[in-house]
Motif scaffolding. Structure first.
Motif, PDB file in Angstrom:
ATOM      1  N   GLY A   1      -4.421 -11.942   9.596  1.00  0.00           N
ATOM      2  CA  GLY A   1      -3.607 -10.987  10.322  1.00  0.00           C
ATOM      3  C   GLY A   1      -3.888  -9.545   9.995  1.00  0.00           C
ATOM      4  N   GLY A   2      -4.920  -9.263   9.224  1.00  0.00           N
ATOM      5  CA  GLY A   2      -5.214  -7.885   8.861  1.00  0.00           C
ATOM      6  C   GLY A   2      -6.579  -7.460   9.327  1.00  0.00           C
ATOM      7  N   PRO A   3      -6.716  -6.239   9.770  1.00  0.00           N
ATOM      8  CA  PRO A   3      -8.032  -5.756  10.216  1.00  0.00           C
ATOM      9  C   PRO A   3      -8.973  -5.572   9.045  1.00  0.00           C
ATOM     10  CG  PRO A   3      -6.455  -3.969  10.160  1.00  0.00           C
ATOM     11  CD  PRO A   3      -5.684  -5.206   9.839  1.00  0.00           C
ATOM     12  N   ASN A   4     -10.256  -5.691   9.295  1.00  0.00           N
ATOM     13  CA  ASN A   4     -11.218  -5.523   8.217  1.00  0.00           C
ATOM     14  C   ASN A   4     -11.484  -4.048   7.928  1.00  0.00           C
ATOM     15  OD1 ASN A   4     -11.728  -8.192   7.378  1.00  0.00           O
ATOM     16  ND2 ASN A   4     -12.864  -8.559   9.252  1.00  0.00           N
ATOM     17  N   ASP A   5     -12.102  -3.324   8.851  1.00  0.00           N
ATOM     18  CA  ASP A   5     -12.236  -1.878   8.689  1.00  0.00           C
ATOM     19  C   ASP A   5     -10.920  -1.257   9.135  1.00  0.00           C
ATOM     20  OD1 ASP A   5     -14.768  -2.376   7.910  1.00  0.00           O
ATOM     21  OD2 ASP A   5     -15.755  -1.178   9.460  1.00  0.00           O
ATOM     22  N   ALA A   6     -10.217  -0.597   8.221  1.00  0.00           N
ATOM     23  CA  ALA A   6      -8.861  -0.192   8.564  1.00  0.00           C
ATOM     24  C   ALA A   6      -8.341   0.884   7.633  1.00  0.00           C
ATOM     25  CB  ALA A   6      -7.922  -1.391   8.508  1.00  0.00           C
ATOM     26  N   VAL A   7      -7.267   1.537   8.092  1.00  0.00           N
ATOM     27  CA  VAL A   7      -6.376   2.321   7.241  1.00  0.00           C
ATOM     28  C   VAL A   7      -5.064   1.557   7.199  1.00  0.00           C
ATOM     29  CG1 VAL A   7      -5.081   4.466   6.987  1.00  0.00           C
ATOM     30  CG2 VAL A   7      -7.453   4.533   7.786  1.00  0.00           C
ATOM     31  N   ILE A   8      -4.613   1.211   5.996  1.00  0.00           N
ATOM     32  CA  ILE A   8      -3.432   0.379   5.805  1.00  0.00           C
ATOM     33  C   ILE A   8      -2.350   1.201   5.121  1.00  0.00           C
ATOM     34  CG2 ILE A   8      -2.533  -1.727   4.747  1.00  0.00           C
ATOM     35  CD1 ILE A   8      -5.435  -2.742   4.723  1.00  0.00           C
ATOM     36  N   LEU A   9      -1.110   1.055   5.589  1.00  0.00           N
ATOM     37  CA  LEU A   9       0.028   1.741   4.982  1.00  0.00           C
ATOM     38  C   LEU A   9       0.762   0.785   4.051  1.00  0.00           C
ATOM     39  CD1 LEU A   9       1.887   4.237   4.795  1.00  0.00           C
ATOM     40  CD2 LEU A   9       3.156   3.313   6.758  1.00  0.00           C
ATOM     41  N   PHE A  10       0.995   1.234   2.807  1.00  0.00           N
ATOM     42  CA  PHE A  10       1.759   0.486   1.818  1.00  0.00           C
ATOM     43  C   PHE A  10       3.060   1.213   1.507  1.00  0.00           C
ATOM     44  CE2 PHE A  10      -2.431  -1.190   1.118  1.00  0.00           C
ATOM     45  CZ  PHE A  10      -2.243  -2.487   0.652  1.00  0.00           C
ATOM     46  N   THR A  11       4.077   0.444   1.105  1.00  0.00           N
ATOM     47  CA  THR A  11       5.306   1.047   0.614  1.00  0.00           C
ATOM     48  C   THR A  11       5.083   1.578  -0.799  1.00  0.00           C
ATOM     49  OG1 THR A  11       6.186  -0.945  -0.446  1.00  0.00           O
ATOM     50  CG2 THR A  11       6.603  -0.672   1.930  1.00  0.00           C
ATOM     51  N   GLY A  12       6.053   2.305  -1.309  1.00  0.00           N
ATOM     52  CA  GLY A  12       5.958   2.799  -2.677  1.00  0.00           C
ATOM     53  C   GLY A  12       6.050   1.720  -3.722  1.00  0.00           C
ATOM     54  N   GLU A  13       6.403   0.489  -3.282  1.00  0.00           N
ATOM     55  CA  GLU A  13       6.451  -0.662  -4.196  1.00  0.00           C
ATOM     56  C   GLU A  13       5.226  -1.546  -4.004  1.00  0.00           C
ATOM     57  OE1 GLU A  13       9.267   0.363  -2.347  1.00  0.00           O
ATOM     58  OE2 GLU A  13       9.677   1.496  -4.202  1.00  0.00           O
ATOM     59  N   ASP A  14       4.209  -1.027  -3.341  1.00  0.00           N
ATOM     60  CA  ASP A  14       2.913  -1.707  -3.165  1.00  0.00           C
ATOM     61  C   ASP A  14       2.981  -2.903  -2.228  1.00  0.00           C
ATOM     62  OD1 ASP A  14       1.748   0.076  -5.115  1.00  0.00           O
ATOM     63  OD2 ASP A  14       2.684  -1.155  -6.659  1.00  0.00           O
ATOM     64  N   ASN A  15       3.910  -2.875  -1.288  1.00  0.00           N
ATOM     65  CA  ASN A  15       3.984  -3.929  -0.296  1.00  0.00           C
ATOM     66  C   ASN A  15       3.222  -3.502   0.958  1.00  0.00           C
ATOM     67  OD1 ASN A  15       5.686  -5.697  -1.809  1.00  0.00           O
ATOM     68  ND2 ASN A  15       7.418  -4.355  -1.325  1.00  0.00           N
ATOM     69  N   TYR A  16       2.412  -4.408   1.464  1.00  0.00           N
ATOM     70  CA  TYR A  16       1.686  -4.165   2.706  1.00  0.00           C
ATOM     71  C   TYR A  16       2.679  -3.926   3.840  1.00  0.00           C
ATOM     72  CZ  TYR A  16      -0.649  -5.684   7.029  1.00  0.00           C
ATOM     73  OH  TYR A  16      -1.109  -5.791   8.319  1.00  0.00           O
ATOM     74  N   GLN A  17       2.494  -2.803   4.576  1.00  0.00           N
ATOM     75  CA  GLN A  17       3.419  -2.469   5.647  1.00  0.00           C
ATOM     76  C   GLN A  17       2.787  -2.674   7.018  1.00  0.00           C
ATOM     77  OE1 GLN A  17       5.410   1.229   4.909  1.00  0.00           O
ATOM     78  NE2 GLN A  17       6.801   1.034   6.643  1.00  0.00           N
ATOM     79  N   ILE A  18       1.808  -1.837   7.374  1.00  0.00           N
ATOM     80  CA  ILE A  18       1.141  -1.986   8.677  1.00  0.00           C
ATOM     81  C   ILE A  18      -0.302  -1.520   8.564  1.00  0.00           C
ATOM     82  CG2 ILE A  18       3.209  -1.679  10.116  1.00  0.00           C
ATOM     83  CD1 ILE A  18       2.228   1.251  10.544  1.00  0.00           C
ATOM     84  N   PRO A  19      -1.192  -2.067   9.403  1.00  0.00           N
ATOM     85  CA  PRO A  19      -2.484  -1.423   9.635  1.00  0.00           C
ATOM     86  C   PRO A  19      -2.277  -0.355  10.706  1.00  0.00           C
ATOM     87  CG  PRO A  19      -2.423  -3.507  10.787  1.00  0.00           C
ATOM     88  CD  PRO A  19      -1.105  -3.376  10.078  1.00  0.00           C
ATOM     89  N   VAL A  20      -2.886   0.789  10.538  1.00  0.00           N
ATOM     90  CA  VAL A  20      -2.679   1.912  11.453  1.00  0.00           C
ATOM     91  C   VAL A  20      -3.456   1.696  12.746  1.00  0.00           C
ATOM     92  CG1 VAL A  20      -3.055   4.385  11.791  1.00  0.00           C
ATOM     93  CG2 VAL A  20      -2.194   3.532   9.602  1.00  0.00           C
ATOM     94  N   SER A  21      -2.752   1.761  13.881  1.00  0.00           N
ATOM     95  CA  SER A  21      -3.380   1.777  15.208  1.00  0.00           C
ATOM     96  C   SER A  21      -3.293   3.190  15.746  1.00  0.00           C
ATOM     97  CB  SER A  21      -2.662   0.803  16.154  1.00  0.00           C
ATOM     98  OG  SER A  21      -2.734  -0.525  15.672  1.00  0.00           O
TER      99      SER A  21
END
Length: 410
Positions: free
Chosen positions: A208-228
């Motif tokens: 469910g995650g893109p390979n080449d990507a910019v990914i947003l994490f929370t301040g607790e290091d939880n995966y949030q979203i891949p940036v579209s």
């Protein structure tokens, strides 16, 4: 030239209908000397003239050379300087005078950052065994610099380790997951952060995650979203091709003016990209949020000679950062051209003219070239800015160089 005394002015007022204000005008318009003295001749003063030869970056010595292959450098929110040395796989901390303060080992170290809580974030790998199979997987290390009460990198402790694949906690890694790499980290003012990652191809993988990507994490290091990214051609979930570096606009020093925006600038290693460095804006409205490309001006040579959005400007952009002191400059490194480029917030290459300059056209201050001189580089990989000083991780020459603009010296 005729002179008038105050007694003669009074006589004129008594013998004619000249008004008081008329007399004052007469006094100032008919005498260059008299009561106020002789007019000073200022022709001997030279009008200041600035050009590209007087506005330039100069090296600050000594060089920081107790390094092997420095691939990243950051200015921390604690106002210390941190270097990622991939040659020793260590984070190295320095004070601003260049005194080494500590080291910390991170396997396959590739990027570093510090959030506003003063935790260090480091991109690397970790060895693990899952269901009996060994893997070397990309990971993000969170280091607490103050857990022992004695602040500093030499006393740091591992606070959290986030390992890919993190899109689904129950996901089992595959061989391609070992190829993924994290190439940059960019914290925001609220301690969330972006991570650039590269993978074997540019599509959504089975987790469910893109390979080449910019990914947003929370301040607790939880995966949030891949940036579209929204463009005039539509929404792209695979917009980022081989992203190599990233910076948010929230950078030191600590102050109430630190931006709360989610904007960021990234560098792309994609060979087909004409614009390899772009500014992405986070737009939040009552109807939802989105990311959009900021269209910076290019081509107006009355305002600048070169531009950030000039097609083909970069070959291998390897690092990018911005200033947090209100000057609103961007710095970009090109590892192929062995050069450092500076742009203002409008995307014009150069620095704003100093007070007294003739005209408003920005003055180019970019420099570099392949070599070992104090203004030359060999595969520069990291750039940072703090207190009007630019730091460059000159990987191929095993050193960190520092520079200051001639107009910034007190």
């Amino acid at each position: 030239m005729r002179h008038f005394s105050f007694s003669s002015i009074r006589q004129i007022l008594q013998t004619s209908q000249v008004s008081f204000f008329g007399a004052i005008i007469l006094l100032f318009s008919t005498s260059c000397e008299g009561f106020w003295g002789t007019k000073t001749d200022t022709d001997f003063l030279d009008e200041p003239i600035y050009d590209s030869r007087t506005v330039a970056y100069v090296p600050i010595q000594p060089v920081w050379d107790n390094l092997v292959y420095p691939i990243d450098v950051i200015a921390g929110w604690d106002e210390l300087i941190y270097v990622a040395d991939s040659g020793t796989q260590e984070i190295v901390s320095f004070d601003q005078a260049g005194n080494e303060l500590g080291r910390y080992f991170v396997q396959d170290l590739s990027a570093i950052a510090q959030d506003r809580r003063l935790d260090l974030l480091a991109a690397g790998t970790r060895d693990t065994v899952i269901n009996g199979t060994p893997y070397t997987l990309p990971a993000i290390y969170r280091l607490d610099l103050n857990k022992t009460g004695d602040y500093g990198l030499s006393n740091a402790s591992l606070k959290r380790l986030t390992t890919h694949p993190f899109y689904f906690k129950s996901g089992t890694p595959t061989g391609s997951d070992s190829v993924v790499r994290f190439t940059g980290i960019a914290p925001l003012s609220d301690n969330r952060y972006y991570v650039t990652r590269t993978g074997p191809s540019n599509f959504v993988n089975q987790f469910g995650g893109p390979n080449d990507a910019v990914i947003l994490f929370t301040g607790e290091d939880n995966y949030q979203i891949p940036v579209s990214v929204n463009t005039n051609l539509g929404l792209f979930r695979n917009y980022f091709v081989n992203p190599q570096a990233i910076t948010s606009l929230a950078v030191p020093p600590q102050s109430p003016s630190v931006t709360s925006s989610g904007d960021f600038m990234f560098c792309s290693g994609g060979e087909g990209n004409l614009l390899k460095v772009q500014l992405i804006r986070f737009v939040d409205t009552e109807f939802g949020s989105s990311y959009e490309v900021v269209n910076l001006a290019a081509g107006d040579t009355s305002r600048a000679d070169r531009f950030l959005y000039e097609p083909g400007r970069f070959i291998e952009p390897s690092a990018v950062t911005t200033t947090g002191d209100g000057t609103n400059y961007f710095f970009v490194l090109d590892a192929e051209k062995d050069s450092l480029y500076q742009f203002n917030g409008l995307g014009f290459e150069g620095v704003n003219p100093p007070p007294g300059a003739n005209g408003t056209k920005v003055i180019r201050a970019s420099f570099g070239g392949t070599g070992e001189g104090l203004t030359q580089f060999r595969e520069p990989r990291g750039v940072a800015y703090l207190n009007r000083i630019v730091y460059v991780a000159d990987a191929g020459n095993s050193r960190v160089l520092r520079f200051k603009l001639t107009t910034d010296f007190d």
